[in-house]
Scaffold this active site. Structure first.
Site, PDB file in Angstrom:
ATOM      1  N   ASN A   1       0.735 -10.720  -7.828  1.00 20.90           N
ATOM      2  CA  ASN A   1       0.313  -9.529  -8.542  1.00 20.90           C
ATOM      3  C   ASN A   1       0.347  -9.815 -10.028  1.00 20.90           C
ATOM      4  O   ASN A   1       0.982 -10.767 -10.471  1.00 20.90           O
ATOM      5  CB  ASN A   1       1.221  -8.342  -8.195  1.00 20.90           C
ATOM      6  CG  ASN A   1       0.582  -7.013  -8.537  1.00 20.90           C
ATOM      7  OD1 ASN A   1       0.652  -6.552  -9.660  1.00 20.90           O
ATOM      8  ND2 ASN A   1      -0.058  -6.404  -7.550  1.00 20.90           N
TER       9      ASN A   1
ATOM     10  N   HIS B   1      -8.630   5.061 -18.748  1.00 17.04           N
ATOM     11  CA  HIS B   1      -7.776   4.486 -19.785  1.00 17.04           C
ATOM     12  C   HIS B   1      -6.972   3.343 -19.171  1.00 17.04           C
ATOM     13  O   HIS B   1      -5.965   3.577 -18.512  1.00 17.04           O
ATOM     14  CB  HIS B   1      -6.794   5.524 -20.337  1.00 17.04           C
ATOM     15  CG  HIS B   1      -7.417   6.595 -21.158  1.00 17.04           C
ATOM     16  ND1 HIS B   1      -6.760   7.773 -21.467  1.00 17.04           N
ATOM     17  CD2 HIS B   1      -8.645   6.676 -21.741  1.00 17.04           C
ATOM     18  CE1 HIS B   1      -7.553   8.532 -22.202  1.00 17.04           C
ATOM     19  NE2 HIS B   1      -8.702   7.892 -22.386  1.00 17.04           N
TER      20      HIS B   1
ATOM     21  N   HIS C   1      -2.605   4.781 -12.159  1.00 18.91           N
ATOM     22  CA  HIS C   1      -2.572   3.567 -11.343  1.00 18.91           C
ATOM     23  C   HIS C   1      -1.562   2.581 -11.930  1.00 18.91           C
ATOM     24  O   HIS C   1      -1.385   2.508 -13.142  1.00 18.91           O
ATOM     25  CB  HIS C   1      -3.954   2.924 -11.284  1.00 18.91           C
ATOM     26  CG  HIS C   1      -4.883   3.605 -10.338  1.00 18.91           C
ATOM     27  ND1 HIS C   1      -5.651   2.923  -9.417  1.00 18.91           N
ATOM     28  CD2 HIS C   1      -5.159   4.919 -10.153  1.00 18.91           C
ATOM     29  CE1 HIS C   1      -6.367   3.785  -8.713  1.00 18.91           C
ATOM     30  NE2 HIS C   1      -6.092   5.004  -9.155  1.00 18.91           N
ATOM     31  N   GLU C   2      -0.911   1.828 -11.045  1.00 15.11           N
ATOM     32  CA  GLU C   2       0.133   0.859 -11.403  1.00 15.11           C
ATOM     33  C   GLU C   2       1.342   1.513 -12.073  1.00 15.11           C
ATOM     34  O   GLU C   2       2.196   0.827 -12.627  1.00 15.11           O
ATOM     35  CB  GLU C   2      -0.409  -0.258 -12.316  1.00 15.11           C
ATOM     36  CG  GLU C   2      -1.445  -1.147 -11.698  1.00 15.11           C
ATOM     37  CD  GLU C   2      -2.852  -0.626 -11.898  1.00 15.11           C
ATOM     38  OE1 GLU C   2      -3.710  -0.874 -11.026  1.00 15.11           O
ATOM     39  OE2 GLU C   2      -3.102   0.033 -12.926  1.00 15.11           O
TER      40      GLU C   2
ATOM     41  N   GLU D   1      -2.069   5.908  -7.701  1.00 14.11           N
ATOM     42  CA  GLU D   1      -2.270   4.751  -6.818  1.00 14.11           C
ATOM     43  C   GLU D   1      -0.881   4.303  -6.372  1.00 14.11           C
ATOM     44  O   GLU D   1      -0.401   4.685  -5.330  1.00 14.11           O
ATOM     45  CB  GLU D   1      -3.009   3.641  -7.544  1.00 14.11           C
ATOM     46  CG  GLU D   1      -3.278   2.434  -6.661  1.00 14.11           C
ATOM     47  CD  GLU D   1      -3.713   1.231  -7.457  1.00 14.11           C
ATOM     48  OE1 GLU D   1      -4.587   0.503  -6.971  1.00 14.11           O
ATOM     49  OE2 GLU D   1      -3.167   1.003  -8.562  1.00 14.11           O
TER      50      GLU D   1
ATOM     51  N   GLU E   1      -8.576  -1.675  -3.302  1.00  5.70           N
ATOM     52  CA  GLU E   1      -9.000  -2.826  -4.099  1.00  5.70           C
ATOM     53  C   GLU E   1      -8.520  -4.145  -3.507  1.00  5.70           C
ATOM     54  O   GLU E   1      -9.197  -5.176  -3.633  1.00  5.70           O
ATOM     55  CB  GLU E   1      -8.513  -2.682  -5.539  1.00  5.70           C
ATOM     56  CG  GLU E   1      -7.002  -2.656  -5.699  1.00  5.70           C
ATOM     57  CD  GLU E   1      -6.568  -2.367  -7.127  1.00  5.70           C
ATOM     58  OE1 GLU E   1      -7.456  -2.247  -7.996  1.00  5.70           O
ATOM     59  OE2 GLU E   1      -5.367  -2.264  -7.373  1.00  5.70           O
TER      60      GLU E   1
END
Length: 703
Positions: free
Chosen positions: A193, A414, A483-484, A502, A508
């Site tokens: 990752n 963003h 996300h993340e 997410e 993905e």
């Protein structure tokens, strides 16, 4: 309906009983608090008189403090109470949520230091929540947590569905194993990752789903993660005891506290039916009510976007290949040669707007529209984006005008590249830009290592950043899809503008080598315990090489499975992720994505077994129409369901999108059938689900 009853027991100067019991409203769960040898506080949990959690330690180690908050305690006060109230979420899986629990509050005094620590327990019919509270006191004001020592002592070598404990990433496939096998399988459970750091070969993340040999389902998680570090779990795989393991900051510290203060809730869900875990609203109930007084601007959305073509490598986020590096405000993009594959250009985005308007979608997401993508990734770059300056081929004004003329909202993107310091510098300006051009929602991203350097995605400092960005967004009436970021813990009740996350291995990764076919049968038991997930489903072309000849990945699912995800993986911000041309190839299957609701009045969990299958029925908000989704694991299975959730006396038409007889996620993923039949509440259905497959049903009330 709201009922609050509190009973107080106070004996000053006297040590109370070293054992206190708390029983759930339905009487099935019992929590026992005790002071054990050397004054160590502990708790135990039983379900139907069967032990679920053996006596487990409570407490903390503090930095630079020779006397930990682990023992030497006596009970000086206990309070008990009952809460029974019903509240209405702004959006959700049900129209109303009952918050019903019995409570025990234990005030502890460490005699040697004269320090006070309070443990508050709430016992629901579906599980236990407890947290630490530190009241205002002269002997404990500012303190630094070295480690929280909360234990969860299991009764045996349970089956677990786990991902590696990590300070920066949740984007792993789940491994199913016995607790004793975690250390042996740990290395094989790891995948690369952009940012990751594990801490132990027996470390795992919450929400952790387990099943005992006796058929009991147990879920460990946390709720209301505010101003604190994320909790991982570290396992003693000989005694089967989990212990909390907080995420450190850049200095190795795990929490800076100032009394009065509280920890997040530690949660233990228990059921002898897997469906009970899915139906639980305990995590939401342990969060505070909404702080947004008028949430009328928060509206669920179904959207398409310029995203999947870039994830697969068909297109590019960056505008040019001319620059090895860029400096915002100094690099002249107007003199650069376009690379020819930049997806976020005005003409192409208008095509997506046309597609959204034609098929009734609310919004269009565009990624890669702003300057800086040429050197954004992996460079430890502080000033990487300004979130307002478009590339030369993206006309913000023209896109705004065109989308408005079509009745479509644009969704902002963003990407911070992990530079949260830079994002906070620009946040007001970025949100003001969104308001000017009528972007109601933002997809934020935190790919890569965090800046300030050395910080982790889940340390207290960064947790506070996510909360700051969320609350600042609420000031501007902006919905957030992060996300993340940290996995959710029910904060969407308090700030319902947190409309999506997410924070797990999403679609993905199907373009990055694939995910396990049963991945989506585990996520609702783990990641979704804390809140909705932007999984980005709806992929119809499983062979990624048809979009990008250099990418040999495959989506490990059937089309019917992809349709079912719109029901089984809940999100009020739901994407149809594939390219328009792929939906145009399968217009009959695409119809379900167009029809399925995104906000619900009711949800029924018809079948469930983690790692094997999930079948969910949901009633669309304000209607009597229902949608059913089934996702299946590795083995072909016949799903048998009753439609007894339909209103008696009414007739409906069911449209069934099912795997074809020869469907298989690997060999024949695009094989499906569509049939219709008249149904009532007395109807029963028997449907075959292929490996990696499933089915989706729309059930529309007859006029």
């Amino acid at each position: 309906m709201k009922k609050l009853i509190f009973v107080f027991f106070i004996l000053l100067g006297t040590t109370l009983s070293t054992s206190q019991e708390l029983v759930s409203p339905d009487g099935k769960l019992k929590m026992i608090f005790s002071i054990r040898e050397k004054g160590m506080p502990a708790y135990e949990l039983l379900y139907k008189e069967r032990q679920v959690i053996k006596p487990s330690r409570l407490g903390f180690e503090l930095k630079d403090d020779k006397r930990p908050l682990l023992d030497g305690f006596k009970v000086v006060e206990t309070n008990t109470g009952t809460c029974d109230e019903t509240w209405k979420p702004v959006w959700g899986e049900v129209a109303e949520i009952r918050n019903y629990y019995n409570e025990l509050v234990v005030t502890l005094l460490q005699k040697e230091t004269e320090r006070v620590m309070v443990v508050r327990f709430r016992l629901f019919d579906d599980g236990l929540g407890f947290r630490y509270e530190f009241p205002r006191q002269k002997n404990l004001v500012y303190f630094v947590i070295k480690e929280e020592r909360t234990q969860f002592a299991m009764t045996g070598n349970h089956k677990a569905f786990w991902i590696p404990g990590d300070y920066d990433s949740q984007e792993y496939d789940y491994t199913e194993s016995r607790l004793s096998e975690i250390s042996e399988l740990f290395d094989t459970a790891l995948t690369d990752n952009a940012s990751q750091e594990q801490f132990s070969k027996t470390g795992v993340q919450t929400a952790l789903m387990m099943k005992t040999d006796e058929g009991l389902y147990i879920n460990l998680h946390e709720a209301a993660l505010i101003d604190y570090s994320l909790m991982n779990l570290n396992l003693d795989d000989k005694k089967f005891v989990f212990e909390s393991w907080l995420t450190p900051d850049a200095q190795g510290d795990k929490g800076y506290m100032q009394a009065p203060c509280v920890s997040p809730w530690r949660t233990v869900m228990v059921s002898d039916d897997a469906r009970g875990i899915l139906a639980s609203k305990m995590t939401l109930n342990l969060n505070e009510p909404s702080k947004i007084k008028d949430p009328a601007w928060i509206k669920p959305m179904k959207y398409v976007g310029v995203w999947w073509e870039m994830i697969t490598g068909k297109s590019s986020w960056s505008y040019t290949d001319d620059f090895p590096s860029v400096e915002l405000g100094k690099t002249d993009y107007k003199k650069a040669r376009p690379n020819g594959i930049h997806a976020a250009n005005t003409a192409h985005v208008k095509e997506y707007i046309d597609f959204a308007a034609l098929h009734g979608f609310d919004g269009v997401l565009v990624e890669g529209w702003n300057e800086g993508w040429e050197d954004w990734f992996g460079k430890s770059k502080d000033y990487v984006f300004d979130f307002v300056t478009p590339y030369p081929d993206f006309d913000v004004e023209a896109i705004h005008t065109y989308a408005k003329s079509k009745g479509v909202k644009m969704i902002m993107h963003h990407e911070t590249s992990g530079s949260v310091r830079n994002y906070e510098r620009h946040l007001d300006t970025a949100y003001q830009f969104m308001k000017k051009y009528d972007y109601p929602a933002v997809k934020s991203g935190y790919v890569g290592d965090i800046i300030p350097r050395g910080e982790h995605h889940y340390s207290q400092w960064i947790i506070n950043h996510y909360q700051y960005a969320l609350e600042k967004a609420a000031d501007y009436q902006v919905m957030v899809n992060a996300h993340e970021a940290v996995r959710p813990t029910g904060i969407c009740r308090t700030y319902p503008n947190l409309i999506g996350n997410e924070s797990a291995r999403g679609t993905e990764f199907q373009a990055f080598g694939g995910s396990k076919p049963n991945h989506v049968t585990i996520l609702p038991f783990t990641r979704l315990i804390g809140g909705p997930m932007d999984y980005t489903p709806g992929i119809f072309e499983m062979d990624i090489s048809k979009l990008n000849p250099n990418n040999n990945s495959r989506v490990n699912a059937t089309i019917a499975n992809q349709l079912a995800l719109y029901v089984t993986i809940y999100s009020p911000l739901q994407m149809a992720a594939d390219l328009p041309e792929n939906y145009n190839r399968f217009p009959d299957a695409f119809q379900f994505i167009k029809d399925v609701a995104i906000d619900w009045d009711d949800s029924k969990y018809l079948e469930a077994e983690p790692g094997r299958y999930i079948t969910v029925a949901r009633k669309a908000k304000g209607t009597d129409n229902w949608f059913v989704g089934n996702v299946n694991g590795l083995d072909k299975r016949t799903s048998k369901i009753s439609l007894d959730f339909l209103e008696r006396g009414k007739k409906y038409t069911a449209t069934i999108y099912a795997d074809a007889k020869d469907a298989h996620y690997k060999t024949n993923p695009q094989a499906y059938t569509i049939s219709t039949k008249k149904v009532t509440g007395k109807s029963k259905l028997s449907l075959d689900s292929a490996p990696g497959g499933g089915y989706a049903i729309s059930i529309i009330e007859n006029e």
